[in-house]
Design a protein around this motif. Sequence first.
Motif: not given
Length: 289
Positions: A86-94
């Motif tokens: 249930g954890a969330l991964v947020i990728d803010m790379s380009s």
Amino acid sequence: MNIGFIGLGVMGRPMARHLIDAGHTLYVNRVKAASQALVEAGAIACDTPAEVARRSEIVITIVPDTPDVEAVLFGPEGVSEGLQQGALVIDMSSISPVATKAFAERIRAGGGGYVDAPVSGGEVGAKAGTLTIMAGGSEADFARARPLFEIMGKTITHVGEVGDGQTTKVANQIIVGLNIQAVAEALVFAKASGADPAKVREALMGGFADSTILKVHGERMINRTFDPGFRLRLHQKDLDLAVNAARNLNLGLPNTSTVAQLMNAAVGHGEGERDHSALIEVVERLSRP
């Protein structure tokens, strides 16, 4: 919340600091001298991305390129090995929109959520907490991520599904790159014609040719201040994504391709670690006898 933050570079450090200042507990990886201040401010250093994930409800990544994201998420002791259900991964790379969709499928298969949320605004925006954030993902995952985005950014848009954030960022980099090239050519033209480039820039601001690029990078070009707000080699990478995507989509993007080649030349000339406004020096070299 307990938040993992991986990628403590020029952009990541101030973004992480805003989250700490907002009261979140940060778990970080690969702490170097430049990011030691985050630990002193309360961040907790972890030995591996997997350990970061094991201790976090949400894991944020912001690293240079597609292979770097893949290594952080799925390499040995990567995020996927420690990610809570249930954890969330947020990728803010380009990075590549195509690879982003594949990464999201793997994270979801392991029981996690995924949002791609590249940013625009450079180091200045990261420090000020005024980044533009363009996000792709489900409504539910975006809603979980939004309170964190509001700490790091000012203009926050849920563009669509996973991958759409990266597509938007590539479009952003096309516009920015072509505008940098346009300002560079205009200032080189002005100087070669005998006019004062600073006065020409001043005259153009406020007219139809005005832009943030003319204001900010035009000044950098005139003052020759190329300490990186956004490194030229990273913009080169983003335009490579655009050119490769255009090839796969059978699109003609002639000006994007031209600017990508000029950035290749700049990096080949050893200028990859300078600000992308240093592209003016490629134009100047092309014009010298």
